[in-house]
Design an enzyme around this catalytic site. Sequence first.
Site, short mmCIF file in Angstrom:
data_model
loop_
_atom_site.label_atom_id
_atom_site.label_comp_id
_atom_site.label_asym_id
_atom_site.label_seq_id
_atom_site.Cartn_x
_atom_site.Cartn_y
_atom_site.Cartn_z
N HIS A 118 0.91 -1.42 0.22
CA HIS A 118 -0.08 0.00 -0.12
C HIS A 118 0.84 1.24 -0.11
O HIS A 118 1.84 1.52 0.51
CB HIS A 118 -0.95 0.12 1.36
CG HIS A 118 -0.03 0.05 2.52
ND1 HIS A 118 -0.12 1.30 3.17
CD2 HIS A 118 0.50 -1.08 3.33
CE1 HIS A 118 0.94 1.13 4.32
NE2 HIS A 118 0.89 -0.36 4.42
N ASP A 119 0.30 2.38 -0.75
CA ASP A 119 0.82 3.71 -0.79
C ASP A 119 2.39 3.66 -1.29
O ASP A 119 3.12 4.59 -1.26
CB ASP A 119 0.82 4.28 0.41
CG ASP A 119 -0.33 4.40 1.13
OD1 ASP A 119 -1.44 5.02 0.57
OD2 ASP A 119 -1.08 3.71 1.98
N GLY A 136 5.18 -1.06 2.69
CA GLY A 136 4.17 0.01 2.62
C GLY A 136 4.93 1.42 2.50
O GLY A 136 6.07 1.71 3.18
#
Length: 268
Positions: A118-119, A136
Site C-alpha cells: 500500500h501507498d 508500505g
Amino acid sequence: MSQPMAYIHPEAKIGANVTIDAFAWIGKDVVIGDGTWIGPNATIMDGARIGKNCKIFPGAVISAIPQDLKFRGEITTAEVGDNTTIRECVTINRGTAAKEKTVVGSNCLLMAYVHVAHDAIVGNNVILGNGVQLAGEVEIDDFAILSAHTLVHQFVRIGGHVMISGGSLVRKDVPPFVKAGHDPLAYVGINSIGLRRRQFNPEEIHQIQDIFRLLYQSGYIVSKAVEAIEKEIPQSEFRDYIVNFVKNSKRGIIKGYTGKAKSEDLDF
C-alpha cells in the site's frame, strides 16, 4: 476482445483493443487503457487504474485491499502507467488514507511474485526482479533496478538509476546513481555501466563519482560531506538531486562498504 469465460463487471471502463483472456476477473471500479492484455486468471479489483499497452500475466492481482490493520475501507486506487509488464503472481495493493494510492509508473517490468504494498510509489522504467517485496510507503525513483528477492523496509526511498544486488535487505535509503550490495547493505560504487547505457556523458559521470567520493570516502560525517559537496562541486541537476535526497532522508542513507570483497563479486 474478451473471452466468454472472463468476468467483466458491466461498469468497468475498458479501452479499445484490450484483450481479456479466459478466467480473468475485472471488478466494477476499474479502468483499463487501450491495447492492454489481461492474461488468464489475472484479477483486477476495484480501484485499479491500468494504462495503455500493458501486459498483465496469469495470477497477478492488482488493487486488492491493503494488508494494513489501519485500513478502514477508504476509497483508494492502485495505478499502473503505460507499457508496463506485470508478470505471473505479482500483487499490487491499493493505497490507504496515508497517500490514497499505490503507483507503478510507465515502462516498468515487475517480474514474477513481486509484491508492491500500500501507498508505495514506483517511478518509470523501474525493474523489480523475481520475488522483490516492497513494504508500505516505499518510494523508488526512475530507472532503478532491484535484483531478485530484494526486501525493502517500509518508508525506505531508493534513488534513480540505482542497482541493488540480489537477496538484499534494504533498511536505509539508497542514494541515486549507486550500486549497493553486501549485508548489511552498503554503497559499493556508482552505477557507471547503467549511466553510460542511459546516455550520461563522461563529464556527468565524473561529477557523480566526485560527489560520492566526498560522501563515502572523505571520512566526513554525512552532514559535513554534504557541505563539502555544495562547496566544491559545481551546481548541476545531478548534484542537487543527490544533495536534496540525502538532506531529506528520513531513515538515513546506507553506509559505505569497508570490507575486502569486490563489487564484481556481487550478484547484480
